[in-house]
Enzyme design. Structure first.
Site, PDB file in Angstrom:
ATOM      1  N   TYR A  42     -11.311  -6.146  10.219  1.00  0.00           N
ATOM      2  CA  TYR A  42     -10.635  -5.718  11.442  1.00  0.00           C
ATOM      3  C   TYR A  42     -10.398  -6.912  12.375  1.00  0.00           C
ATOM      4  O   TYR A  42     -11.294  -7.303  13.124  1.00  0.00           O
ATOM      5  CB  TYR A  42     -11.463  -4.643  12.143  1.00  0.00           C
ATOM      6  CG  TYR A  42     -11.622  -3.405  11.309  1.00  0.00           C
ATOM      7  CD1 TYR A  42     -10.789  -2.313  11.475  1.00  0.00           C
ATOM      8  CD2 TYR A  42     -12.589  -3.345  10.299  1.00  0.00           C
ATOM      9  CE1 TYR A  42     -10.906  -1.191  10.682  1.00  0.00           C
ATOM     10  CE2 TYR A  42     -12.712  -2.223   9.491  1.00  0.00           C
ATOM     11  CZ  TYR A  42     -11.871  -1.153   9.692  1.00  0.00           C
ATOM     12  OH  TYR A  42     -11.986  -0.039   8.886  1.00  0.00           O
TER      13      TYR A  42
ATOM     14  N   GLU B 185       0.851  -1.193   0.000  1.00  0.00           N
ATOM     15  CA  GLU B 185       0.000   0.000   0.000  1.00  0.00           C
ATOM     16  C   GLU B 185       0.884   1.238   0.000  1.00  0.00           C
ATOM     17  O   GLU B 185       1.889   1.306   0.703  1.00  0.00           O
ATOM     18  CB  GLU B 185      -0.902   0.025   1.232  1.00  0.00           C
ATOM     19  CG  GLU B 185      -1.759   1.293   1.319  1.00  0.00           C
ATOM     20  CD  GLU B 185      -2.510   1.424   2.634  1.00  0.00           C
ATOM     21  OE1 GLU B 185      -3.526   0.724   2.768  1.00  0.00           O
ATOM     22  OE2 GLU B 185      -2.073   2.214   3.495  1.00  0.00           O
TER      23      GLU B 185
END
Length: 290
Positions: free
Chosen positions: A145, A16
């Protein structure tokens, strides 16, 4: 290529990056991307800044286009929905399509009390459903998450909400950063238990400085295991030592994840090509295992 196709034959390895927030960062991100290209990742995702860009106007779509069309690497464009209307999302989708960017990470986005929230989308699942309804051929990724979204009641409730995102059309998930692999394994057991069967990439952030990790933990709620806490205490005030210790810790995490059959590993590079290179060199030979 659709990102989901990458998971068929190997453990996926990806990075990323984020658009620079200042004019001085423009050349830096281009240099970083050139270095990351040499590491041959399966894809590079680009985060979504305010209005889709940094303050200098370099947009998520601009960087995705560079990665895809000049560097020949698949890419995912992040897209958050809280501050977007359907009209603004439509414009972004058209821009991405025009640049042959076919993959989107659909996010709700962090709540900013200083910015007015739009009414068109409340949850990431709403954005996923809307993009799918446009029938423009995008492959959609979702976020998850391992240590529970900060606004969720508990893990089971959080995973049930995640399933809504998958049922709406997300074909691949990338996890928030975590430092305790056991938390990820517990999350995966819960997710598979409710019928989430799409590939899940583990999000790994190398801890390269003490203040960085304190800031990130406060934002996402990730826990600090005793082993990492000792590293921070021992090396946190020495920049080079902390960088090397953080890289080593991330490598250990990845080795364990791959040994336990993880679908993929997504490195939050923080635009640091040196750290990405050191990790890639250490784990390159094990990423071929499926």
């Amino acid at each position: 290529m659709s990102i989901i196709e990458l998971f068929e034959n190997k453990t996926v390895f990806s990075f990323e990056v984020f658009p620079p927030k200042k004019e001085s960062g423009v050349e830096t991100i281009y240099s970083t991307l050139k270095d990351l290209k040499e590491l041959n990742p399966d894809f590079i995702s680009v985060t979504y800044g305010a209005g889709g860009s940094g303050t200098n106007g370099v947009s998520t779509a601009d960087l995705c286009s560079l990665i895809k069309n000049e560097y020949g690497i698949e890419t995912i464009a992040h897209l958050s929905c809280l501050y977007n209307t359907k009209e603004s999302v439509d414009k972004i989708l058209e821009e991405l399509k025009a640049n042959d960017v076919k993959n989107i990470l659909a996010l709700r986005g962090d709540v900013n009390p200083d910015v007015e929230i739009k009414d068109d989308f409340k949850y990431a699942s709403d954005l996923v459903e809307y993009i799918k309804s446009k029938d423009m051929g995008f492959d959609i990724t979702g976020a998850c998450y391992p240590e529970v979204h900060q606004e969720a009641e508990d893990l089971h409730t959080d995973v049930l909400n995640l399933k809504k995102k998958v049922d709406a059309g997300a074909s691949h998930l990338i996890s928030q950063l975590f430092f305790d692999n056991n938390s990820f394994y517990e999350f995966m057991d819960e997710a598979r238990g409710v019928g989430i069967d799409v590939p899940v990439e583990a999000g790994i952030m190398p801890v390269t400085n003490k203040s960085q990790i304190e800031r990130m933990v406060s934002m996402c709620g990730a826990s600090i295991p005793a082993k990492l806490s000792k590293l921070l205490q021992r090396f946190g005030d020495d920049k080079m030592a902390m960088r090397d210790a953080g890289i080593s810790y991330a490598i250990d995490q990845i080795m364990d994840l791959v040994a336990n059959g993880v679908d993929g590993v997504h490195i939050y590079t923080m635009n640091d090509a040196y750290v990405a290179r050191k990790i890639t060199e250490a784990v390159n030979n094990i990423m071929k295992f499926k």
